[in-house]
Motif scaffolding. Structure first.
Motif, PDB file in Angstrom:
ATOM      1  N   ASP A  27     -35.565  -5.156  25.539  1.00 34.12           N
ATOM      2  CA  ASP A  27     -36.491  -5.176  24.397  1.00 34.12           C
ATOM      3  C   ASP A  27     -36.003  -6.134  23.308  1.00 34.12           C
ATOM      4  O   ASP A  27     -36.789  -6.891  22.740  1.00 34.12           O
ATOM      5  CB  ASP A  27     -36.665  -3.771  23.811  1.00 34.12           C
ATOM      6  N   LEU A  28     -34.709  -6.093  23.027  1.00 32.96           N
ATOM      7  CA  LEU A  28     -34.148  -6.980  21.996  1.00 32.96           C
ATOM      8  C   LEU A  28     -34.233  -8.442  22.401  1.00 32.96           C
ATOM      9  O   LEU A  28     -34.568  -9.299  21.580  1.00 32.96           O
ATOM     10  CB  LEU A  28     -32.685  -6.605  21.718  1.00 32.96           C
ATOM     11  N   VAL A  29     -33.926  -8.728  23.647  1.00 36.13           N
ATOM     12  CA  VAL A  29     -33.988 -10.113  24.115  1.00 36.13           C
ATOM     13  C   VAL A  29     -35.425 -10.613  24.060  1.00 36.13           C
ATOM     14  O   VAL A  29     -35.693 -11.748  23.665  1.00 36.13           O
ATOM     15  CB  VAL A  29     -33.391 -10.238  25.538  1.00 36.13           C
ATOM     16  N   ALA A  30     -36.372  -9.737  24.435  1.00 34.70           N
ATOM     17  CA  ALA A  30     -37.783 -10.116  24.376  1.00 34.70           C
ATOM     18  C   ALA A  30     -38.205 -10.411  22.942  1.00 34.70           C
ATOM     19  O   ALA A  30     -38.974 -11.328  22.684  1.00 34.70           O
ATOM     20  CB  ALA A  30     -38.650  -9.001  24.961  1.00 34.70           C
ATOM     21  N   GLU A  31     -37.684  -9.638  22.004  1.00 30.93           N
ATOM     22  CA  GLU A  31     -38.084  -9.784  20.601  1.00 30.93           C
ATOM     23  C   GLU A  31     -37.372 -10.930  19.891  1.00 30.93           C
ATOM     24  O   GLU A  31     -37.989 -11.705  19.164  1.00 30.93           O
ATOM     25  CB  GLU A  31     -37.786  -8.470  19.869  1.00 30.93           C
ATOM     26  N   LYS A  32     -36.048 -11.058  20.133  1.00 28.37           N
ATOM     27  CA  LYS A  32     -35.250 -11.998  19.332  1.00 28.37           C
ATOM     28  C   LYS A  32     -34.580 -13.107  20.131  1.00 28.37           C
ATOM     29  O   LYS A  32     -33.980 -14.002  19.553  1.00 28.37           O
ATOM     30  CB  LYS A  32     -34.162 -11.224  18.575  1.00 28.37           C
ATOM     31  N   GLY A  33     -34.615 -13.009  21.456  1.00 30.52           N
ATOM     32  CA  GLY A  33     -33.933 -14.001  22.275  1.00 30.52           C
ATOM     33  C   GLY A  33     -32.524 -13.555  22.628  1.00 30.52           C
ATOM     34  O   GLY A  33     -31.912 -12.748  21.918  1.00 30.52           O
ATOM     35  N   ALA A  34     -31.992 -14.094  23.724  1.00 36.44           N
ATOM     36  CA  ALA A  34     -30.678 -13.678  24.230  1.00 36.44           C
ATOM     37  C   ALA A  34     -29.551 -14.023  23.275  1.00 36.44           C
ATOM     38  O   ALA A  34     -28.559 -13.302  23.190  1.00 36.44           O
ATOM     39  CB  ALA A  34     -30.423 -14.307  25.595  1.00 36.44           C
ATOM     40  N   ASP A  35     -29.689 -15.119  22.525  1.00 36.62           N
ATOM     41  CA  ASP A  35     -28.617 -15.524  21.620  1.00 36.62           C
ATOM     42  C   ASP A  35     -28.391 -14.532  20.487  1.00 36.62           C
ATOM     43  O   ASP A  35     -27.290 -14.438  19.939  1.00 36.62           O
ATOM     44  CB  ASP A  35     -28.908 -16.909  21.025  1.00 36.62           C
ATOM     45  N   ALA A  36     -29.422 -13.769  20.135  1.00 40.64           N
ATOM     46  CA  ALA A  36     -29.318 -12.822  19.023  1.00 40.64           C
ATOM     47  C   ALA A  36     -28.799 -11.452  19.465  1.00 40.64           C
ATOM     48  O   ALA A  36     -28.586 -10.573  18.635  1.00 40.64           O
ATOM     49  CB  ALA A  36     -30.679 -12.663  18.343  1.00 40.64           C
ATOM     50  N   LEU A  37     -28.571 -11.266  20.755  1.00 44.37           N
ATOM     51  CA  LEU A  37     -28.167  -9.957  21.276  1.00 44.37           C
ATOM     52  C   LEU A  37     -26.733  -9.620  20.892  1.00 44.37           C
ATOM     53  O   LEU A  37     -25.846 -10.472  20.956  1.00 44.37           O
ATOM     54  CB  LEU A  37     -28.297  -9.940  22.803  1.00 44.37           C
ATOM     55  N   SER A  38     -26.510  -8.377  20.508  1.00 44.64           N
ATOM     56  CA  SER A  38     -25.152  -7.859  20.312  1.00 44.64           C
ATOM     57  C   SER A  38     -25.101  -6.437  20.860  1.00 44.64           C
ATOM     58  O   SER A  38     -26.118  -5.753  20.937  1.00 44.64           O
ATOM     59  CB  SER A  38     -24.768  -7.851  18.829  1.00 44.64           C
ATOM     60  N   LEU A  39     -23.916  -6.004  21.241  1.00 45.57           N
ATOM     61  CA  LEU A  39     -23.742  -4.646  21.755  1.00 45.57           C
ATOM     62  C   LEU A  39     -24.050  -3.625  20.662  1.00 45.57           C
ATOM     63  O   LEU A  39     -24.657  -2.579  20.925  1.00 45.57           O
ATOM     64  CB  LEU A  39     -22.306  -4.480  22.270  1.00 45.57           C
ATOM     65  N   LYS A  40     -23.690  -3.947  19.442  1.00 49.17           N
ATOM     66  CA  LYS A  40     -23.954  -3.056  18.307  1.00 49.17           C
ATOM     67  C   LYS A  40     -25.458  -2.844  18.118  1.00 49.17           C
ATOM     68  O   LYS A  40     -25.921  -1.716  17.931  1.00 49.17           O
ATOM     69  CB  LYS A  40     -23.344  -3.666  17.042  1.00 49.17           C
ATOM     70  N   GLU A  41     -26.229  -3.935  18.186  1.00 53.42           N
ATOM     71  CA  GLU A  41     -27.678  -3.849  17.999  1.00 53.42           C
ATOM     72  C   GLU A  41     -28.331  -3.097  19.159  1.00 53.42           C
ATOM     73  O   GLU A  41     -29.254  -2.299  18.961  1.00 53.42           O
ATOM     74  CB  GLU A  41     -28.271  -5.250  17.861  1.00 53.42           C
ATOM     75  N   ALA A  42     -27.867  -3.325  20.368  1.00 52.90           N
ATOM     76  CA  ALA A  42     -28.403  -2.596  21.527  1.00 52.90           C
ATOM     77  C   ALA A  42     -28.137  -1.099  21.375  1.00 52.90           C
ATOM     78  O   ALA A  42     -29.010  -0.277  21.667  1.00 52.90           O
ATOM     79  CB  ALA A  42     -27.792  -3.127  22.819  1.00 52.90           C
ATOM     80  N   ALA A  43     -26.949  -0.745  20.904  1.00 50.88           N
ATOM     81  CA  ALA A  43     -26.613   0.666  20.676  1.00 50.88           C
ATOM     82  C   ALA A  43     -27.536   1.268  19.621  1.00 50.88           C
ATOM     83  O   ALA A  43     -28.027   2.392  19.772  1.00 50.88           O
ATOM     84  CB  ALA A  43     -25.155   0.796  20.256  1.00 50.88           C
ATOM     85  N   ARG A  44     -27.806   0.525  18.560  1.00 54.02           N
ATOM     86  CA  ARG A  44     -28.679   1.021  17.492  1.00 54.02           C
ATOM     87  C   ARG A  44     -30.080   1.294  18.038  1.00 54.02           C
ATOM     88  O   ARG A  44     -30.645   2.356  17.812  1.00 54.02           O
ATOM     89  CB  ARG A  44     -28.751   0.009  16.340  1.00 54.02           C
TER      90      ARG A  44
END
Length: 198
Positions: A27-44
């Motif tokens: 979902d995060l990659v779809a919304e913001k792109g792979a470069d913006a991904l972080s483990l912290k954000e995925a956990a949130r």
């Protein structure tokens, strides 16, 4: 004497937690792109602590790799069902609809394939393409001299074109999948060239 009822400890399901983290990553990659991904954000997004996320994944790259593998398995499973219908039109329509409904996920997999990173012969989607083409060839409905490896790569390009179509403004997935099906099956059956005049 206390009348308080003892609370049961919260039950934890590592399989569900992992799936939530993987879905959050997609979902995060779809919304913001792979470069913006972080483990912290995925956990949130998955509503788990960062510590829990690190119990499942070493780092951001590990999370992204696992999310792509998880996603390709899910797409592969859904496409297996779509490939069962009898007619070529039904098969093409089913695949087009699946890709359009999962365009961000499909885009991730295609991007890796185009970068030469991840579409190996043991990759579930590549394997699915090869197996489907092999079944098609042995059914007697296709030329026996097809180069399955080359045709599989061409079909990855076809998937990329489906993804591009899905981004058109106000795109109705069903309508666009039907338009794509009509044109692609026409090309498969009749080609695009006409015989030159004699």
């Amino acid at each position: 004497m206390s009348s308080r009822i003892p609370q049961k400890p919260r039950s934890r399901n590592p399989v569900q937690t992992r799936a939530r983290l993987l879905q959050a990553t997609i979902d995060l990659v779809a919304e913001k792109g792979a470069d913006a991904l972080s483990l912290k954000e995925a956990a949130r997004v998955a509503k788990v602590s960062r510590g829990v996320a690190y119990q499942h994944f070493d780092d951001r790259d590990h999370l992204l790799r696992e999310a792509k593998a998880w996603l390709s398995e899910r797409l592969s499973e859904s496409l297996h069902g779509e490939l069962d219908p009898a007619t070529m039109e039904d098969r093409v329509y089913g695949v087009a609809r699946q890709v359009m409904n999962n365009r961000e996920a499909s885009r991730l997999l295609i991007a890796d394939a185009m970068a030469g990173k991840d579409l190996q012969k043991d990759h579930p989607l590549y394997r699915l393409l090869l197996d489907s083409l092999e079944r098609f060839r042995t059914s007697g409905n296709a030329r026996q001299d097809m180069d399955l490896e080359i045709l599989s790569s061409i079909l990855v390009g076809v998937v990329a074109s489906i993804i591009m179509l899905s981004y058109q403004d106000n795109s109705d997935v069903d309508k666009m999948a039907r338009r794509f099906t009509a044109e692609w099956t026409r090309i498969l059956r009749h080609g695009i060239f006409v015989e030159p005049p004699a």
